[in-house]
Design a protein around this motif. Structure first.
Motif, PDB file in Angstrom:
ATOM      1  N   PHE A  69      -8.141   4.618  -0.013  1.00 10.66           N
ATOM      2  CA  PHE A  69      -7.541   4.525  -1.342  1.00 10.66           C
ATOM      3  C   PHE A  69      -7.136   3.104  -1.682  1.00 10.66           C
ATOM      4  N   MET A  70      -6.782   2.341  -0.664  1.00 10.06           N
ATOM      5  CA  MET A  70      -6.437   0.948  -0.907  1.00 10.06           C
ATOM      6  C   MET A  70      -7.620   0.215  -1.529  1.00 10.06           C
TER       7      MET A  70
ATOM      8  N   LEU B 127       0.830  -1.205   0.000  1.00  2.13           N
ATOM      9  CA  LEU B 127       0.000   0.000   0.000  1.00  2.13           C
ATOM     10  C   LEU B 127       0.869   1.261   0.000  1.00  2.13           C
TER      11      LEU B 127
ATOM     12  N   GLN C  29       5.061   9.761  -8.901  1.00  2.00           N
ATOM     13  CA  GLN C  29       4.235  10.182 -10.035  1.00  2.00           C
ATOM     14  C   GLN C  29       2.737  10.091  -9.731  1.00  2.00           C
ATOM     15  N   ILE C  30       2.308   8.964  -9.156  1.00  2.00           N
ATOM     16  CA  ILE C  30       0.862   8.746  -9.027  1.00  2.00           C
ATOM     17  C   ILE C  30       0.406   8.577  -7.587  1.00  2.00           C
TER      18      ILE C  30
ATOM     19  N   TYR D   4       0.381  13.804  -3.771  1.00  2.00           N
ATOM     20  CA  TYR D   4      -0.881  14.442  -4.125  1.00  2.00           C
ATOM     21  C   TYR D   4      -1.363  15.302  -2.965  1.00  2.00           C
TER      22      TYR D   4
ATOM     23  N   THR E 141      -8.639   2.029  -5.049  1.00  4.03           N
ATOM     24  CA  THR E 141      -7.651   1.754  -6.093  1.00  4.03           C
ATOM     25  C   THR E 141      -7.736   0.308  -6.576  1.00  4.03           C
TER      26      THR E 141
ATOM     27  N   PHE F 152     -10.751   9.721  -6.420  1.00  7.21           N
ATOM     28  CA  PHE F 152     -11.191   9.174  -5.134  1.00  7.21           C
ATOM     29  C   PHE F 152     -11.965   7.879  -5.321  1.00  7.21           C
TER      30      PHE F 152
ATOM     31  N   MET G  29      -5.556   3.841 -12.953  1.00  7.95           N
ATOM     32  CA  MET G  29      -4.520   3.719 -11.916  1.00  7.95           C
ATOM     33  C   MET G  29      -3.401   4.745 -12.066  1.00  7.95           C
ATOM     34  N   LEU G  30      -3.057   5.002 -13.333  1.00  6.98           N
ATOM     35  CA  LEU G  30      -1.864   5.815 -13.590  1.00  6.98           C
ATOM     36  C   LEU G  30      -2.179   7.301 -13.659  1.00  6.98           C
ATOM     37  N   LYS G  31      -3.435   7.638 -13.419  1.00  9.23           N
ATOM     38  CA  LYS G  31      -3.826   9.048 -13.471  1.00  9.23           C
ATOM     39  C   LYS G  31      -3.299   9.808 -12.266  1.00  9.23           C
ATOM     40  N   PHE G  32      -2.899  11.034 -12.507  1.00 10.21           N
ATOM     41  CA  PHE G  32      -2.568  11.901 -11.385  1.00 10.21           C
ATOM     42  C   PHE G  32      -3.287  13.232 -11.565  1.00 10.21           C
ATOM     43  N   PRO G  33      -3.933  13.794 -10.598  1.00  8.45           N
ATOM     44  CA  PRO G  33      -4.118  13.234  -9.261  1.00  8.45           C
ATOM     45  C   PRO G  33      -4.992  11.979  -9.250  1.00  8.45           C
ATOM     46  N   PRO G  34      -4.784  11.104  -8.251  1.00  7.60           N
ATOM     47  CA  PRO G  34      -5.601   9.895  -8.171  1.00  7.60           C
ATOM     48  C   PRO G  34      -7.074  10.232  -7.950  1.00  7.60           C
TER      49      PRO G  34
ATOM     50  N   PRO H 264       4.893  -1.514 -12.069  1.00  6.66           N
ATOM     51  CA  PRO H 264       4.219  -2.324 -11.050  1.00  6.66           C
ATOM     52  C   PRO H 264       2.724  -2.432 -11.336  1.00  6.66           C
TER      53      PRO H 264
ATOM     54  N   TRP I 242      -0.200  -1.896 -10.208  1.00  7.39           N
ATOM     55  CA  TRP I 242      -0.714  -1.218  -9.015  1.00  7.39           C
ATOM     56  C   TRP I 242      -2.054  -1.773  -8.566  1.00  7.39           C
TER      57      TRP I 242
ATOM     58  N   MET J 185      -3.028  -3.551  -4.761  1.00  3.68           N
ATOM     59  CA  MET J 185      -4.088  -3.132  -3.844  1.00  3.68           C
ATOM     60  C   MET J 185      -5.088  -4.265  -3.604  1.00  3.68           C
TER      61      MET J 185
END
Lengths: 299, 293
Positions: free
Chosen positions: B45-46, A125, A133-134, A139, B49, B64, B57-62, B256, B258, B262
């Protein structure tokens, strides 16, 4: 006379009957390994071929090894920041929760919850949380306009990332403190309040001494645990980048089970054992003066 | 033990202070709200996600909440990781560890608590001091020992030591057994109960909260343990959950996975949370017992 004697014999007999599983386990899984690792530490040993006696060579090599000193520095730095801060947080949360407040049960469970995720799941986690990056951490920093660092990917910040992560499980200690706090007699506090003592006075002169055994217990166990950090290094950083998270036990594991140097690793193991014993002894000695046991009796 | 009762819900606040809107309490409440939010956010987020698509997954900002709920992540993990096998192995080892720990620790603790035999104190101090013994300090000779016994790549090194008692749990149970009233055992003796029978029919049934705590401790410890299975298990069909999960961060993945990280974490948490939910009350009582010497 004979009755008393046979009674004490009976007690002894049954005691040993009942504790025999542990006695055997102690001899086979603790005492024998301790002694044989002392012997191995003076040998060149790869687990497959028989050990060859080489005197103190492993120890001199260790003290000349840059990697050994790196692992000591990393582990001590982690310990000296993580353990006291965790204890303070745990005590602070416990004090906050030790009042009649709405949602008290919810807060207690919520704070303890992260401690249930410990181990590899927690490492995975936070591996994501610290991703520059993500991840979540940078953030959240961006909410305040702070540009986040590379965390696990930079030798300057990786260890601090792991330290921050360790705060997340302060809830486990909080439960212990809360239990200790609730053992403090309300009458004592009431009496002090009637005598005009403020919150701070009450805390320093009554609460803190009363919960000092819990504090001592957690301090010692916290130190021992943090000397043994392995999972985070294994899962999240593999000791890197550039050895910045090369923890002591990770070093021990690598030399024993990657390089098959059981003799040298046994020397590392013995140094760990001695350091743990020393730390424990010193803390116990110092605490004699400060730790209060109810009824005055000490074990 | 009176501590157990005292710990249930009483907060030492005086009557005089209860009615007023105490600024300290308001500040405490605010502080607790903020910390709880920070503590729970990673968990939130765990879960969220674990339900996001690979692209999201690879978006920023994550985000919600997932834009589209990718429930298929939860089946994908069973293909990528042999998750079923890992889960099964961890459960087998966990259950055997619990059985072993309960049996042995309860016997040993009873011996320490009930019989003033010669050497009782000395052995008990020794037991307490083994609580401080770091596992890494003894793991190499143990490994040599178990490899001589041909136990490498079996579950035996992970399970068998549990049948010889664990110091922490013995300590916890001894504290509990010491509080049982002597009269119960006198009555048992008059009825002609043997010692083992008294252990089984008097001590054990009265110690349910303590035994539940020990069971949970033992299970959580075994469930989360990474170092021991990493040392002993070499074929992938014997891996435990932590060993398999740890491979998700290995360099064989260029990026990874991601979402799977999770999913694995969520699924690994399920048994622990379930156990805690079932036995929360006993567990907290048990922690109280260990926390105060």
């Amino acid at each position: 006379m004979t009755v008393i004697k046979s009674e004490s014999r009976r007690q002894t007999f049954y005691m040993y009957m009942f504790i025999s599983p542990w006695l055997i386990g102690f001899l086979v899984f603790a005492l024998y390994p301790i002694l044989s690792s002392l012997y191995y530490s003076f040998t060149d040993y790869d687990i497959i071929h028989p050990p060859r006696f080489i005197g103190l060579a492993n120890y001199t090599e260790m003290f000349d090894s840059e990697l050994f000193w790196k692992s000591v520095t990393v582990t001590l730095k982690y310990t000296f920041i993580s353990v006291p801060v965790q204890l303070l947080l745990a005590l602070g949360f416990a004090l906050l929760l030790n009042q009649t407040l709405p949602l008290r049960g919810f807060f207690r469970t919520a704070m303890y919850f992260p401690s249930m995720v410990s181990g590899v799941a927690m490492s995975l986690l936070w591996y994501w949380i610290f991703n520059p990056q993500i991840g979540l951490f940078n953030y959240m920093l961006s909410w305040f306009g702070i540009p986040g660092p590379a965390w696990l990917m930079s030798p300057d910040t990786a260890l601090y990332a792991l330290i921050i992560m360790s705060f997340w499980t302060a809830g486990a200690g909080m439960i212990l403190f809360l239990a200790g706090l609730q053992g403090v007699p309300g009458s004592l506090i009431e009496a002090a309040r009637l005598d005009g003592a403020g919150r701070l006075r009450i805390f320093v002169n009554i609460t803190l001494p009363m919960i000092s055994p819990v504090l001592l217990f957690q301090l010692i166990m916290g130190l021992i645990d943090s000397f043994q950090v392995f999972t985070q290094a294994f899962v999240m950083t593999q000791g890197g980048p550039n050895y910045s998270t090369w923890f002591y036990v990770y070093n021990l594991y690598t030399s024993a089970f990657k390089e098959y140097r059981a003799g040298y690793s046994s020397a590392l193991a013995w140094v760990l054992l001695i350091v743990v014993m020393l730390f424990t002894a010193v803390i116990m000695k110092l605490s004699n003066r400060y730790v209060h046991y109810e009824g005055g009796g000490r074990r | 033990m009176s501590i157990v009762k005292a710990a249930s819900s009483r907060a030492p606040s005086s009557l005089a202070h209860r009615r007023k809107a105490d600024p300290v309490k308001i500040a405490s409440f605010a502080a607790l709200l903020i910390t709880t939010f920070l503590m729970l956010l990673p968990l939130f987020f765990m879960v969220s996600t674990s339900l996001k698509s690979k692209r999201e997954m690879l978006k920023f900002p994550p985000t919600f909440l997932p834009e589209s709920w990718a429930w298929s992540n939860y089946t994908e993990i069973f293909d990528t990781l042999q998750f079923g096998t890992l889960y099964k192995n961890s459960l087998i080892i966990g259950v055997l560890t619990v059985i072993g720990t309960l049996l042995s620790s309860a016997l040993v603790a009873y011996g320490f608590a009930r019989y003033r035999g010669r050497g009782n104190q000395l052995w008990f101090i020794l037991l307490l001091s083994t609580m401080m013994l770091p596992y890494p300090a003894i793991m190499i000779p143990q490994f040599v020992l178990f490899s001589k016994m041909q136990w490498i790549d079996t579950f035996l090194p992970l399970v068998v030591p549990a049948f010889f008692g664990s110091a922490y749990n013995i300590f916890l149970l001894r504290q509990f057994f010491s509080t049982l009233p002597e009269e119960l055992f006198d009555a048992g003796r008059i009825d002609g109960c043997g010692e083992l029978r008294m252990w089984r029919t008097i001590a054990l049934p009265l110690s349910a909260p303590a035994l539940a705590t020990v069971a949970i401790f033992a299970f959580i410890y075994s469930w989360n343990d990474l170092l021991t299975p990493v040392l002993y298990l070499s074929s992938s069909d014997k891996f435990t959950l932590p060993v398999g999960m740890a491979s998700l961060t290995s360099s064989r993945f260029r990026i990874p996975p991601w979402h799977l990280l999770m999913v694995a974490s969520v699924l690994a948490m399920v048994p622990i949370v379930t156990l805690f939910a079932i036995a929360q009350k006993q567990f907290v009582e048990g922690i109280v017992l260990t926390g105060i010497k």
